[in-house]
Design an enzyme around this catalytic site. Structure first.
Site, mmCIF file in Angstrom:
data_model
loop_
_atom_site.group_PDB
_atom_site.id
_atom_site.type_symbol
_atom_site.label_atom_id
_atom_site.label_comp_id
_atom_site.label_asym_id
_atom_site.label_seq_id
_atom_site.Cartn_x
_atom_site.Cartn_y
_atom_site.Cartn_z
ATOM 1 N N GLY A 46 0.875 -1.172 0.000
ATOM 2 C CA GLY A 46 0.000 0.000 0.000
ATOM 3 C C GLY A 46 0.901 1.207 0.000
ATOM 4 O O GLY A 46 1.743 1.363 -0.873
ATOM 5 N N SER A 48 3.406 3.149 2.772
ATOM 6 C CA SER A 48 3.930 3.023 4.130
ATOM 7 C C SER A 48 3.639 4.256 4.991
ATOM 8 O O SER A 48 3.391 4.137 6.195
ATOM 9 C CB SER A 48 5.432 2.744 4.101
ATOM 10 O OG SER A 48 6.111 3.730 3.367
ATOM 11 N N CYS A 78 6.168 -5.282 0.332
ATOM 12 C CA CYS A 78 6.318 -3.924 -0.208
ATOM 13 C C CYS A 78 6.198 -2.854 0.884
ATOM 14 O O CYS A 78 7.103 -2.742 1.705
ATOM 15 C CB CYS A 78 5.334 -3.726 -1.352
ATOM 16 S SG CYS A 78 5.879 -2.457 -2.491
ATOM 17 N N ARG A 107 12.866 3.740 -0.144
ATOM 18 C CA ARG A 107 11.504 3.815 -0.685
ATOM 19 C C ARG A 107 11.543 4.158 -2.169
ATOM 20 O O ARG A 107 12.336 4.983 -2.607
ATOM 21 C CB ARG A 107 10.688 4.897 0.023
ATOM 22 C CG ARG A 107 10.223 4.496 1.385
ATOM 23 C CD ARG A 107 9.334 5.572 1.962
ATOM 24 N NE ARG A 107 8.043 5.616 1.309
ATOM 25 C CZ ARG A 107 7.315 6.715 1.171
ATOM 26 N NH1 ARG A 107 7.744 7.866 1.612
ATOM 27 N NH2 ARG A 107 6.141 6.660 0.577
ATOM 28 N N HIS A 189 5.016 -8.062 -4.735
ATOM 29 C CA HIS A 189 3.632 -8.383 -4.351
ATOM 30 C C HIS A 189 3.260 -9.807 -4.750
ATOM 31 O O HIS A 189 2.630 -10.010 -5.791
ATOM 32 C CB HIS A 189 2.671 -7.422 -5.043
ATOM 33 C CG HIS A 189 2.715 -6.042 -4.526
ATOM 34 N ND1 HIS A 189 1.951 -5.610 -3.468
ATOM 35 C CD2 HIS A 189 3.435 -4.981 -4.919
ATOM 36 C CE1 HIS A 189 2.199 -4.345 -3.227
ATOM 37 N NE2 HIS A 189 3.102 -3.929 -4.102
ATOM 38 N N GLU A 191 0.966 -11.573 -3.627
ATOM 39 C CA GLU A 191 -0.490 -11.755 -3.572
ATOM 40 C C GLU A 191 -1.181 -11.339 -4.870
ATOM 41 O O GLU A 191 -2.349 -11.629 -5.067
ATOM 42 C CB GLU A 191 -1.065 -10.973 -2.375
ATOM 43 C CG GLU A 191 -1.085 -9.465 -2.499
ATOM 44 C CD GLU A 191 0.289 -8.790 -2.408
ATOM 45 O OE1 GLU A 191 1.302 -9.500 -2.217
ATOM 46 O OE2 GLU A 191 0.341 -7.562 -2.540
HETATM 47 N N1 GLN Z 1 6.152 3.071 -2.408
HETATM 48 C C1 GLN Z 1 5.250 2.620 -1.412
HETATM 49 C C2 GLN Z 1 5.657 3.124 -0.014
HETATM 50 O O1 GLN Z 1 6.607 3.779 0.146
HETATM 51 C C3 GLN Z 1 5.123 1.111 -1.399
HETATM 52 C C4 GLN Z 1 4.453 0.639 -2.646
HETATM 53 C C5 GLN Z 1 3.729 -0.644 -2.525
HETATM 54 O O2 GLN Z 1 3.453 -1.143 -1.438
HETATM 55 N N2 GLN Z 1 3.353 -1.155 -3.671
HETATM 56 O O3 GLN Z 1 5.001 2.831 0.914
#
Ligand code: GLN
Length: 211
Positions: A46, A48, A78, A107, A189, A191
């Site tokens: 998602g 962070s 992720c 990130r 990911h 999932e």
């Molecule tokens: N770039 C997102 C973050 O810093 C992570 C992206 C993802 O979970 N697909 O949280």
């Protein structure tokens, strides 16, 4: 077996389907009461920073941290990986993490949304050949501590390829799936594909611990 999924934001439904497919009961976690009786927990992808804020406002930040530091098995993907990392580079100024897994992550180190890509990964200890991995604004694992086992790495080979690898990074190989004790972390990911082998691996990690 009851496995929680942090359900504040991110790809919760996809993890729930994957957990059901490997024979465990997915339990959404939105409040501190939802943490009781879990055999493990998934921290989904998602955002962070958003997850960090929602963990604070939901009252889950501290109790979840307590469980994680006490050794609750965790599968983090992720953004979930970012939440567990010992150190976060290119984070927001107020970014925090649980510091449960001894890795340093950067990130969005694989680029922006439009640079998302899918590849095949060979995973140590997982039979059946390479598995598909989807990377979406994924963190790069730039450093792993001595107690961290690297289960899969991604070679940066093609400066013109989907990773848009800068020429200086060509030839570098970065860990993308790691394990430390009862924590399994993926920069990608699992999932989002139909391959359930990593969810099955997580369940076997929980079983190992419960023996
Ligand atoms: N770039 C997102 C973050 O810093 C992570 C992206 C993802 O979970 N697909 O949280």
């Amino acid at each position: 077996m009851d496995v929680g999924i942090l359900a504040l934001q991110g790809d919760v439904t996809e993890h729930a389907r994957a957990l059901e497919a490997v024979g465990v009961r997915p339990c959404p976690v939105r409040r501190r009461e939802d943490l009781s009786g879990l055999d493990g927990i998934v921290l989904p992808g998602g955002e962070s920073t958003t997850l960090g804020l929602l963990l604070g406002s939901s009252g889950l930040r501290q109790p979840l941290g307590k469980e994680l530091h006490a050794g609750l098995p965790v599968f983090a993907t992720c953004a979930g990986l970012i939440l567990l990392a010992a150190s976060v580079r290119d984070g927001r100024r107020d970014q925090w993490s649980y510091e449960v897994v001894d890795v340093a992550v950067r990130r969005n180190g694989y680029g922006r949304q439009t640079q998302s890509f899918e590849t095949q990964l060979t995973v140590a200890g997982v039979a059946g050949g390479p598995l598909p991995a989807v990377f979406i604004r994924a963190p790069v694992i730039e450093h792993v501590g001595a107690g961290v086992e690297v289960l899969a790495a991604l070679a940066r080979s093609d400066p013109d390829g989907p990773l848009s690898t800068p020429p200086s990074a060509v030839g570098r190989s970065e860990p993308v799936l790691c394990r430390q004790g009862a924590a399994l972390v993926a920069a990608f990911h699992p999932e989002l594909t139909a391959d359930r082998r990593l969810h099955a691996l997580f369940v076997s990690m929980i079983r190992e611990r419960e023996l």
